[in-house]
Design a protein around this motif. Structure first.
Motif, PDB file in Angstrom:
ATOM      1  N   LEU A  17     -20.225 -76.950  13.799  1.00  7.78           N
ATOM      2  CA  LEU A  17     -19.857 -77.892  14.858  1.00  7.78           C
ATOM      3  C   LEU A  17     -19.080 -77.188  15.965  1.00  7.78           C
ATOM      4  CD1 LEU A  17     -19.824 -80.753  15.925  1.00  7.78           C
ATOM      5  CD2 LEU A  17     -17.752 -81.157  14.610  1.00  7.78           C
ATOM      6  N   VAL A  18     -18.134 -76.326  15.597  1.00 11.32           N
ATOM      7  CA  VAL A  18     -17.349 -75.598  16.593  1.00 11.32           C
ATOM      8  C   VAL A  18     -18.248 -74.705  17.438  1.00 11.32           C
ATOM      9  CG1 VAL A  18     -15.656 -73.735  16.870  1.00 11.32           C
ATOM     10  CG2 VAL A  18     -15.165 -75.654  15.369  1.00 11.32           C
ATOM     11  N   LEU A  19     -19.180 -74.026  16.806  1.00 16.12           N
ATOM     12  CA  LEU A  19     -20.034 -73.102  17.535  1.00 16.12           C
ATOM     13  C   LEU A  19     -21.122 -73.812  18.328  1.00 16.12           C
ATOM     14  CD1 LEU A  19     -20.320 -70.243  14.903  1.00 16.12           C
ATOM     15  CD2 LEU A  19     -18.886 -70.319  16.941  1.00 16.12           C
ATOM     16  N   LEU A  20     -21.549 -74.977  17.872  1.00 17.59           N
ATOM     17  CA  LEU A  20     -22.598 -75.711  18.569  1.00 17.59           C
ATOM     18  C   LEU A  20     -22.074 -76.694  19.594  1.00 17.59           C
ATOM     19  CD1 LEU A  20     -25.056 -76.460  15.629  1.00 17.59           C
ATOM     20  CD2 LEU A  20     -25.339 -74.804  17.476  1.00 17.59           C
ATOM     21  N   ALA A  21     -20.811 -77.068  19.516  1.00 23.78           N
ATOM     22  CA  ALA A  21     -20.248 -78.076  20.415  1.00 23.78           C
ATOM     23  C   ALA A  21     -20.495 -77.760  21.884  1.00 23.78           C
ATOM     24  CB  ALA A  21     -18.757 -78.269  20.146  1.00 23.78           C
ATOM     25  N   PRO A  22     -20.289 -76.504  22.361  1.00 24.86           N
ATOM     26  CA  PRO A  22     -20.538 -76.248  23.776  1.00 24.86           C
ATOM     27  C   PRO A  22     -21.986 -76.522  24.164  1.00 24.86           C
ATOM     28  CG  PRO A  22     -19.202 -74.509  22.855  1.00 24.86           C
ATOM     29  CD  PRO A  22     -19.671 -75.372  21.697  1.00 24.86           C
ATOM     30  N   ALA A  23     -22.926 -76.164  23.310  1.00 24.36           N
ATOM     31  CA  ALA A  23     -24.328 -76.423  23.623  1.00 24.36           C
ATOM     32  C   ALA A  23     -24.605 -77.918  23.659  1.00 24.36           C
ATOM     33  CB  ALA A  23     -25.233 -75.740  22.597  1.00 24.36           C
ATOM     34  N   LEU A  24     -24.011 -78.652  22.732  1.00 24.20           N
ATOM     35  CA  LEU A  24     -24.215 -80.090  22.679  1.00 24.20           C
ATOM     36  C   LEU A  24     -23.567 -80.787  23.865  1.00 24.20           C
ATOM     37  CD1 LEU A  24     -23.557 -80.656  18.878  1.00 24.20           C
ATOM     38  CD2 LEU A  24     -25.769 -80.595  20.030  1.00 24.20           C
ATOM     39  N   PRO A  29     -26.193 -71.611  27.921  1.00 21.75           N
ATOM     40  CA  PRO A  29     -26.591 -70.819  26.767  1.00 21.75           C
ATOM     41  C   PRO A  29     -26.011 -69.420  26.900  1.00 21.75           C
ATOM     42  CG  PRO A  29     -28.406 -70.975  28.307  1.00 21.75           C
ATOM     43  CD  PRO A  29     -27.295 -71.853  28.830  1.00 21.75           C
ATOM     44  N   GLY A  30     -25.902 -68.725  25.809  1.00 19.12           N
ATOM     45  CA  GLY A  30     -25.419 -67.358  25.907  1.00 19.12           C
ATOM     46  C   GLY A  30     -25.278 -66.732  24.544  1.00 19.12           C
ATOM     47  N   GLN A 147     -15.267 -68.301  24.923  1.00 15.32           N
ATOM     48  CA  GLN A 147     -15.770 -69.201  25.955  1.00 15.32           C
ATOM     49  C   GLN A 147     -15.079 -68.914  27.287  1.00 15.32           C
ATOM     50  OE1 GLN A 147     -14.765 -73.025  24.274  1.00 15.32           O
ATOM     51  NE2 GLN A 147     -16.759 -73.211  23.281  1.00 15.32           N
ATOM     52  N   PHE A 148     -15.787 -69.238  28.388  1.00 15.21           N
ATOM     53  CA  PHE A 148     -15.217 -69.079  29.728  1.00 15.21           C
ATOM     54  C   PHE A 148     -15.746 -70.198  30.609  1.00 15.21           C
ATOM     55  CE2 PHE A 148     -14.708 -67.546  34.019  1.00 15.21           C
ATOM     56  CZ  PHE A 148     -13.532 -66.817  33.983  1.00 15.21           C
ATOM     57  N   ALA A 149     -14.867 -70.772  31.437  1.00 12.44           N
ATOM     58  CA  ALA A 149     -15.247 -71.795  32.408  1.00 12.44           C
ATOM     59  C   ALA A 149     -14.415 -71.604  33.670  1.00 12.44           C
ATOM     60  CB  ALA A 149     -15.033 -73.195  31.841  1.00 12.44           C
ATOM     61  N   LEU A 150     -14.996 -71.896  34.827  1.00 11.18           N
ATOM     62  CA  LEU A 150     -14.269 -71.808  36.089  1.00 11.18           C
ATOM     63  C   LEU A 150     -13.216 -72.906  36.169  1.00 11.18           C
ATOM     64  CD1 LEU A 150     -16.953 -70.190  36.595  1.00 11.18           C
ATOM     65  CD2 LEU A 150     -16.763 -70.904  38.953  1.00 11.18           C
ATOM     66  N   ASN A 151     -12.501 -72.922  37.269  1.00 14.02           N
ATOM     67  CA  ASN A 151     -11.458 -73.913  37.527  1.00 14.02           C
ATOM     68  C   ASN A 151     -10.407 -73.915  36.421  1.00 14.02           C
ATOM     69  OD1 ASN A 151     -14.293 -75.526  38.492  1.00 14.02           O
ATOM     70  ND2 ASN A 151     -12.794 -75.027  40.045  1.00 14.02           N
ATOM     71  N   THR A 152      -9.927 -72.709  36.113  1.00 19.23           N
ATOM     72  CA  THR A 152      -8.901 -72.482  35.086  1.00 19.23           C
ATOM     73  C   THR A 152      -9.317 -73.080  33.740  1.00 19.23           C
ATOM     74  OG1 THR A 152      -7.312 -72.667  36.910  1.00 19.23           O
ATOM     75  CG2 THR A 152      -6.389 -72.446  34.733  1.00 19.23           C
ATOM     76  N   GLY A 153     -10.626 -73.023  33.471  1.00 14.03           N
ATOM     77  CA  GLY A 153     -11.152 -73.502  32.196  1.00 14.03           C
ATOM     78  C   GLY A 153     -11.496 -74.974  32.186  1.00 14.03           C
ATOM     79  N   GLN A 160     -20.551 -69.389  26.527  1.00 13.41           N
ATOM     80  CA  GLN A 160     -20.061 -68.989  25.203  1.00 13.41           C
ATOM     81  C   GLN A 160     -20.813 -67.761  24.715  1.00 13.41           C
ATOM     82  OE1 GLN A 160     -18.919 -71.884  22.176  1.00 13.41           O
ATOM     83  NE2 GLN A 160     -20.310 -70.870  20.758  1.00 13.41           N
ATOM     84  N   TRP A 161     -20.065 -66.814  24.165  1.00  9.94           N
ATOM     85  CA  TRP A 161     -20.611 -65.588  23.591  1.00  9.94           C
ATOM     86  C   TRP A 161     -20.223 -65.518  22.119  1.00  9.94           C
ATOM     87  CZ3 TRP A 161     -18.380 -66.278  28.234  1.00  9.94           C
ATOM     88  CH2 TRP A 161     -19.076 -65.898  29.364  1.00  9.94           C
ATOM     89  N   SER A 162     -21.175 -65.199  21.278  1.00  3.79           N
ATOM     90  CA  SER A 162     -20.923 -65.038  19.849  1.00  3.79           C
ATOM     91  C   SER A 162     -20.251 -63.701  19.594  1.00  3.79           C
ATOM     92  CB  SER A 162     -22.237 -65.093  19.073  1.00  3.79           C
ATOM     93  OG  SER A 162     -22.865 -66.333  19.268  1.00  3.79           O
ATOM     94  N   LEU A 163     -19.389 -63.662  18.599  1.00  4.95           N
ATOM     95  CA  LEU A 163     -18.729 -62.432  18.189  1.00  4.95           C
ATOM     96  C   LEU A 163     -19.119 -62.107  16.763  1.00  4.95           C
ATOM     97  CD1 LEU A 163     -15.132 -63.026  19.616  1.00  4.95           C
ATOM     98  CD2 LEU A 163     -17.029 -61.774  20.649  1.00  4.95           C
TER      99      LEU A 163
END
Length: 166
Positions: A17-24, A29-30, A147-153, A160-163
């Motif tokens: 859920l944590v890893l898929l939440a951004p996609a949902l 993608p990334g 994860q990274f997003a503009l406007n101070t997140g 999102q990039w997997s590690l």
């Protein structure tokens, strides 16, 4: 035995859920090390963002982290591909997620990994900048994604990039 299987399934479900939440939630993608094009909340705000390196653990410049923490340094490359000037604070725009579902906000702490981004980065259209964003995490935490997003997140578009990176 049954109890440990159930706990393992719950942990696995939470991690997924944590890893898929951004996609949902509509995040870009990334995968590891890929460049992701991200939009900001304002007109003409667009960056190509690349996670180029992860240093784990990163040595501190100055006093050691307190308690049982360690530092993880992530190097990003930002390219302004929009029509507006990018002026933002990259460190709080980044988050590290661990395998237990914890989320850590980036900081501009100096490390031996390399130079951090300044508190504010200003890029004209076509401009680029590179620097490290550092995360203070528990020593036993296992990084899973950044994860990274503009406007101070706070932008709706999240990369999102997997590690670990390949």
């Amino acid at each position: 035995m049954l109890r440990s299987r159930r706990a393992g399934r719950v942990r696995g479900s939470l991690l997924a859920l944590v890893l898929l939440a951004p996609a949902l939630l509509g995040a870009a993608p990334g995968g590891s090390g890929e460049t992701i094009s991200l939009a900001g909340n304002g007109p003409g705000q667009r960056l190509d963002v690349t996670l180029t390196r992860v240093v784990d653990p990163a040595g501190p410049v100055g006093p050691e982290p307190t308690g049982s923490d360690r530092l993880v340094a992530t190097r990003f490359r930002l390219e302004n591909t929009g029509s507006a000037v990018y002026q933002d604070s990259p460190a709080p725009a980044a988050h590290l997620l661990d395998t237990a579902g914890q989320r850590f906000t980036g900081d501009d702490l100096p490390t031996t990994a390399g130079p951090a981004f300044p508190g504010t980065v200003t890029l004209d259209p076509g401009g680029t900048a590179e620097g490290f964003i550092t995360f203070r995490i528990p020593a036993d935490a296992e990084p899973a994604a950044v994860q990274f997003a503009l406007n101070t997140g706070l932008a709706d578009d999240v990369g999102q990039w997997s590690l670990p990176l390949p």
